[in-house]
Design a protein around this motif. Structure first.
Motif, short mmCIF file in Angstrom:
data_model
loop_
_atom_site.label_atom_id
_atom_site.label_comp_id
_atom_site.label_asym_id
_atom_site.label_seq_id
_atom_site.Cartn_x
_atom_site.Cartn_y
_atom_site.Cartn_z
N SER A 286 -17.10 -8.05 -23.82
CA SER A 286 -16.62 -8.63 -22.81
C SER A 286 -16.94 -7.56 -21.45
O SER A 286 -17.22 -6.43 -22.05
N LYS A 287 -16.97 -7.82 -20.53
CA LYS A 287 -17.16 -6.80 -19.43
C LYS A 287 -16.05 -5.71 -19.25
O LYS A 287 -16.22 -4.52 -18.93
N GLU A 288 -14.80 -6.22 -19.61
CA GLU A 288 -13.64 -5.17 -19.74
C GLU A 288 -13.83 -4.48 -21.16
O GLU A 288 -13.53 -3.25 -20.96
N LYS A 289 -14.20 -5.18 -21.99
CA LYS A 289 -14.27 -4.15 -23.52
C LYS A 289 -15.55 -3.26 -23.84
O LYS A 289 -15.61 -2.11 -24.44
N CYS A 290 -16.57 -3.71 -23.11
CA CYS A 290 -17.86 -2.99 -23.52
C CYS A 290 -17.96 -1.67 -23.12
O CYS A 290 -18.23 -0.66 -23.93
N PRO A 291 -17.36 -1.04 -21.91
CA PRO A 291 -17.23 0.28 -21.73
C PRO A 291 -16.43 1.12 -22.91
O PRO A 291 -16.88 2.23 -23.29
N HIS A 292 -15.33 0.60 -23.38
CA HIS A 292 -14.38 1.14 -24.43
C HIS A 292 -15.23 1.11 -25.65
O HIS A 292 -15.43 2.05 -26.69
N LEU A 293 -15.98 -0.12 -25.85
CA LEU A 293 -16.92 -0.15 -27.34
C LEU A 293 -18.03 0.99 -27.27
O LEU A 293 -18.26 1.54 -28.47
N LEU A 294 -18.70 1.10 -26.22
CA LEU A 294 -19.73 2.20 -26.25
C LEU A 294 -19.21 3.42 -26.28
O LEU A 294 -20.00 4.46 -26.38
N SER A 295 -18.08 3.56 -25.65
CA SER A 295 -17.61 5.09 -25.68
C SER A 295 -17.06 5.33 -27.22
O SER A 295 -17.03 6.54 -27.33
N ALA A 296 -16.79 4.56 -28.02
CA ALA A 296 -16.57 4.72 -29.32
C ALA A 296 -17.69 4.95 -30.08
O ALA A 296 -17.79 5.74 -31.02
N ILE A 297 -18.90 4.17 -29.97
CA ILE A 297 -20.17 4.55 -30.65
C ILE A 297 -20.91 4.38 -29.61
O ILE A 297 -21.37 3.12 -29.09
N PRO A 298 -21.59 5.33 -29.46
CA PRO A 298 -22.75 5.37 -28.31
C PRO A 298 -24.11 4.74 -28.74
O PRO A 298 -24.37 4.58 -30.09
N VAL A 299 -24.70 3.86 -27.94
CA VAL A 299 -25.85 3.37 -28.27
C VAL A 299 -27.16 4.21 -28.94
O VAL A 299 -28.13 3.77 -29.50
N SER A 300 -27.03 5.57 -28.74
CA SER A 300 -27.92 6.51 -29.23
C SER A 300 -27.73 6.61 -30.68
O SER A 300 -28.68 7.24 -31.39
#
Length: 750
Positions: A286-300
C-alpha cells in the motif's frame, strides 16, 4: 563411461600433474583422496596466510565467451542463428566436443582431469532412495529445481539443433544427449568461476585448469582466495586464507554457501557454519506500507544478498514477495521482523503515525505489534520444522559411495534443522526480552502502581478470551513441541524455558532490568540441564517445574500480552514447598565439587541434609551435618514468628545440634546454607562466633547477588553476619546456582 563414449577411465591425478607444468608458482601437488573428497591438492611446503598455493597464466583459463566463439566457428553458425542458446549452453557443447576428441584434443589433459560421473559433481542425480533422506529440506527442493533447469536447458539446445542444418545435427549427434548435456552442466555448476545460470547474466563464466581441483573448507575465514597476480604477464593466484603446514590438504573457500547450495556441487560438510534456509514471504503493499517495506529491503538487493525482493513492492501493487535467508549466524534478520510487523498493522495506523515509536529499537511500532509479530513468527517456525519432518535413521550397513553420500545428506538435513531451531530460539528469546523493553519509558505514563500492574489489568480480558477460544492452549502446545536453539536434547529445551520463567517473575517484581538479572546464569542452565551429574534428582525436578512454568507463562504473554497473577502466586508457593522438602538452594556438579575440595567439613543449620548427603555419597566427603530439631527462638529475628519445623523430613546424615557443635570440630571448614530466614536472625552470627577456622563456605544470597526484595543484603544471612564476614574474610570464589523464582543463589568460598 561407455555412455559418454570414453574408451577407458583416465587417471585424474596424473592428468592434473601434467597440467602443473603450466604453473608459474606451485606449492602443492595433486592427490586422489578417494571418497568422498576425490582429487585435491596437498601442500609440499608450509604456506602462510596470504601466501600463494598456485599461480597459473590467465591465458590458460577458458571463458564462456571464448567457448561460444569456438563452437559457433566449428558448427559454422551464421549470425542470427541460435539466438535462444546461451553462453552456458555453448560452454557445455564445447566441453562435449573436446571430450569426444579424446587424446587428440588440444585440451585433453584438462578434460581428462574432470570427473566422469555427474554424481561426483551434483547431488541432483543421486538415486531417489538416497535423496529421500532429505525429507522436506529446502536442499531437496533446490536439487529438484536444478534437474528441471538442466532439462529445460537441454530442451532449448535440442530444439536449436533440430532446426539446424544436417551437418550440425550430424556433428553433435554423436556427443549430445540429455545425459551428456547434464554431465557438462554439472561440470560448470561445480567447477566454474563467476559463471551464472541466469540467461540475462552479463558476467562470463570461466573454467580454470588446476584451480577447479581445490577442495572447499567452510571454516576458513572469509576473504578472496582467487586474486590477480602482480607480474608482467597476467596470472591468477590461489591464496591461502590461513596458515597451512607441509603435508596438509590445501583448501580454499567457495564462499558463504550452506549445505543446501553445496549439494549442487556434489558434497556437504558437517556443522557447516554457513548453513541457511530461505523463507519466501508474501507481503501486502500500500502507499502507507511501501516506504517501510523498501526501507527494510532496498530494491538494489540482489541474489547474493541475504534479503531481496522477488517481486518488488509498489504503491499500486496489492502484493510483493521477498526472499529472506535465515543463517546460523543470523537466524532472525531485521528485515524479516520489519516485514511481519507491517503485516500486523493496518494502513490507517501507519497513516496516522500514532503507532510509530522509532526511538524504541525492539518495538518500533509498539509493544502489542511486536508481541503479535513474534507470535506469528513462532507459528512460522513451527510450520517450517513440521515441513522438514523427522530425521531418517541411517542403514546399519551400506556400500560406498551410497554410504558417504547419505551421510552428506544427513549433514544437510541437520544443518537446516539447526538453522530453524536457532530461528525459533531467537524469536522466543526476543519475545521474553520484550518484557524488559516494555518497562522502558513507561514511568511517566502511569498515575499509580507499577507498569506490570497496569499491563496485567489491561490484558485480563484478552487472556480470558484466549483461554476460552483455545488460542492459549495452542500457544502453550506450540512451546511444548517447538525445539529451541542449537541443542536438540530435551534437557536443553528445558533450560531455555526455565530461563524464560525466571525472566517473567523478575518482570512481575520490577527487577527484570537489574544488574543481578542481567548477570544471572543463562548459558550455564543448559550445561546443568544436560549434565546434572551428582546433583541428581533435585536439579532435574527444578528444570521440570521451571520449564513447565516458562512455557505456560510465555504462552499467556504471546496470546494476550499479560499473565494470570494468581497462577504465578501458586507457582511461587509450590517452589517454596519444594525448597522446604529438599533444600533452599539447588545444587550443581561444580558447586558440590568446590565444597568437597574444602573438606573435612561441618555444616550447621543443614535443614534436610540434602547437600551433605550428596557430598558424602558422590565425593566420599568427610562431612558432619547438624541442625536443631525444631525452630529455636534464640536464633530467630524479633519480627518473625517461630514455627515448629522449617523443613521437611530429615535425612539420616543430619544430627541434632546447633552452633555449639562448631567449637568441638574446629579443624573442619564451616558450611552455612540459608541459616537466617529472610535475611534476619542470629543463627549465622552465633555460628561465626564459635568458629575459629580460616575458610567459610556460604550458600545463598549476598550483597550483589540478590534482588533486594526482602533485604538489601539478601534473604539468606543477617546484616550483622554479612558485615562481619566481609570485614574478617576475603572472597576467593563465587559460583552461580540455578535459582527458583526471585532468588539469586550462589556458592561463596571465603
Amino acid at each position: 563411461l561407455h555412455t559418454h563414449g570414453m574408451a577407458q577411465q583416465t587417471d585424474r591425478a596424473a592428468a592434473a600433474a601434467a597440467l602443473l607444468s603450466t604453473a608459474t608458482t606451485c606449492s602443492v601437488k595433486p592427490v586422489d583422496f578417494g571418497l568422498p573428497r576425490g582429487v585435491g591438492f596437498v601442500c609440499e611446503e608450509d604456506v602462510k596466510a596470504g601466501g600463494v598455493f598456485l599461480e597459473v597464466p590467465a591465458k590458460s583459463a577458458f571463458t564462456s565467451d571464448w567457448a561460444s566463439s569456438e563452437v559457433r566457428k566449428e558448427l559454422n553458425l551464421k549470425e542470427g542463428e541460435w539466438t535462444e542458446v546461451t553462453n552456458q549452453d555453448y560452454f557445455c557443447l564445447w566441453l562435449l566436443l573436446e571430450r569426444e576428441r579424446g587424446a587428440s584434443s588440444s585440451y585433453s589433459h584438462f578434460v581428462q582431469e574432470l570427473p566422469e560421473d555427474r554424481c561426483e559433481m551434483c547431488a541432483a542425480y543421486w538415486p531417489e532412495e538416497l535423496l529421500a533422506t532429505l525429507g522436506g529440506c529446502e536442499a531437496k527442493v533446490r536439487l529438484e529445481e536444478l534437474r528441471e533447469h538442466i532439462s529445460e536447458a537441454y530442451a532449448r539446445v535440442e530444439t536449436a539443433v533440430k532446426a539446424s542444418s544436417e551437418e550440425v545435427q550430424k556433428r553433435l549427434g554423436t556427443c549430445l544427449s540429455a545425459d551428456s548435456y547434464s554431465w557438462a552442466r554439472c561440470v560448470l555448476n561445480s567447477r566454474q568461476f563467476q559463471g551464472s545460470w541466469n540467461k540475462d547474466a552479463k558476467s562470463a563464466g570461466m573454467l580454470l585448469p588446476l584451480g577447479d581441483m581445490f577442495n572447499h573448507d567452510s571454516d576458513l575465514p572469509l576473504g578472496d582466495c582467487l586474486v590477480r597476480g602482480s607480474g608482467a604477464e597476467p596470472t591468477v593466484q590461489f591464496v591461502a586464507l590461513r596458515d597451512f603446514s607441509k603435508g596438509e590438504e590445501a583448501l580454499i573457500s567457495y564462499g558463504r554457501d550452506g549445505n543446501s547450495h553445496l549439494l549442487e556441487r556434489g558434497f556437504a560438510v558437517e556443522n557447516n557454519p554457513h548453513d541457511s534456509v530461505d523463507l519466501v514471504l508474501g507481503v501486502e503493499c500500500s502507499k502507507e506500507k511501501c516506504p517501510h517495506l523498501l526501507s527494510a529491503i532496498p530494491v538494489s538487493a540482489t541474489e547474493g544478498d541475504d534479503c531481496m525482493w522477488r517481486d518488488q513492492p509498489t504503491p499500486s501493487s496489492p502484493q510483493a514477495e521477498a526472499r529472506l535467508r535465515l543463517r546460523r549466524s543470523n537466524p532472525l534478520p531485521e528485515a524479516l521482523l520489519m516485514l511481519v510487523r507491517l503485516e500486523c498493522l493496518e494502513n490507517s495506523d501507519l497513516a496516522s503515525g500514532r503507532c510509530v515509536k522509532s526511538d524504541r529499537k525492539i518495538a518500533p511500532f509498539g509493544e502489542d505489534c511486536e508481541r503479535v509479530m513474534l507470535s506469528k513468527l513462532l507459528a512460522v517456525a513451527e510450520a517450517m520444522l513440521a515441513r522438514l519432518g523427522a530425521a531418517q535413521p541411517l542403514p546399519e550397513s551400506e556400500e560406498e559411495p551410497a554410504k558417504s553420500r547419505r551421510r552428506m545428506l544427513v549433514h544437510a538435513f541437520e544443518g537446516e534443522r539447526a538453522v530453524l531451531m536457532l530461528f525459533a530460539e531467537a524469536v522466543h528469546r526476543r519475545l521474553v526480552n520484550l518484557l524488559v523493553a516494555m518497562e522502558e519509558g513507561k514511568a511517566d505514563e502511569l498515575t499509580n502502581g507499577t507498569y506490570w500492574f497496569y499491563r496485567i489489568q489491561e490484558a485480563k480480558p484478552l487472556l480470558a478470551e484466549a483461554k476460552q477460544s483455545g488460542d492459549f492452549a495452542e500457544a502453550f502446545n506450540r512451546l511444548q513441541s517447538l525445539p529451541l536453539g542449537k541443542g536438540s536434547s530435551p534437557a536443553y529445551q528445558e533450560a531455555r524455558h526455565a530461563w524464560a520463567a525466571s525472566k517473567v517473575f523478575l518482570w512481575l517484581h520490577d527487577v527484570a532490568r537489574s544488574k543481578v538479572a542481567e548477570a544471572s546464569a543463562d548459558e550455564e542452565l543448559a550445561a546443568w540441564a544436560e549434565s546434572p551429574g551428582p546433583a541428581g534428582e533435585y536439579l532435574k525436578l527444578y528444570f521440570e517445574k521451571m520449564a513447565l512454568w516458562g512455557r505456560y507463562l510465555v504462552g499467556q504473554f504471546a496470546c494476550s500480552g499479560g499473565f494470570d497473577v494468581s497462577e504465578m502466586n501458586i507457582m511461587q508457593m509450590e517452589s517454596v514447598s519444594i525448597r522446604n522438602q529438599r533444600a533452599w538452594s539447588v545444587p550443581t556438579p561444580e558447586a558440590l565439587r568446590l565444597i568437597a575440595d574444602q573438606g573435612p567439613l561441618i555444616e550447621v543449620g543443614a535443614g534436610n541434609g540434602l547437600w551433605a548427603s550428596l557430598l558424602k555419597d558422590n565425593f566420599d566427603c568427610d562431612i558432619l551435618c547438624f541442625d536443631t530439631p525444631k525452630w529455636d527462638a534464640r536464633f530467630g529475628a524479633e519480627d518473625e514468628p517461630g514455627v515448629d519445623q522449617m523443613m521437611g523430613d530429615r535425612l539420616k546424615i543430619v544430627q541434632f545440634g546447633g552452633p555449639e557443635k562448631i567449637e568441638e570440630n574446629s579443624e573442619r571448614t564451616l558450611v552455612l546454607m540459608w541459616p537466617d530466614y529472610k535475611g534476619a536472625g542470629r543463627f549465622a552470627s552465633s555460628c561465626l562466633k564459635e568458629y575459629k577456622g580460616e575458610k567459610l563456605i556460604l550458600v545463598g544470597e549476598w550483597f550483589g547477588s540478590t534482588y533486594g526484595l526482602v533485604r538489601q543484603w539478601g534473604q539468606s544471612f543477617s546484616k550483622d553476619f554479612v558485615e562481619s564476614v566481609e570485614e574478617d574474610f576475603t572472597l576467593e570464589t563465587t559460583l552461580k546456582l540455578p535459582c527458583w523464582p526471585m532468588a539469586a543463589d550462589c556458592v561463596m568460598l571465603w
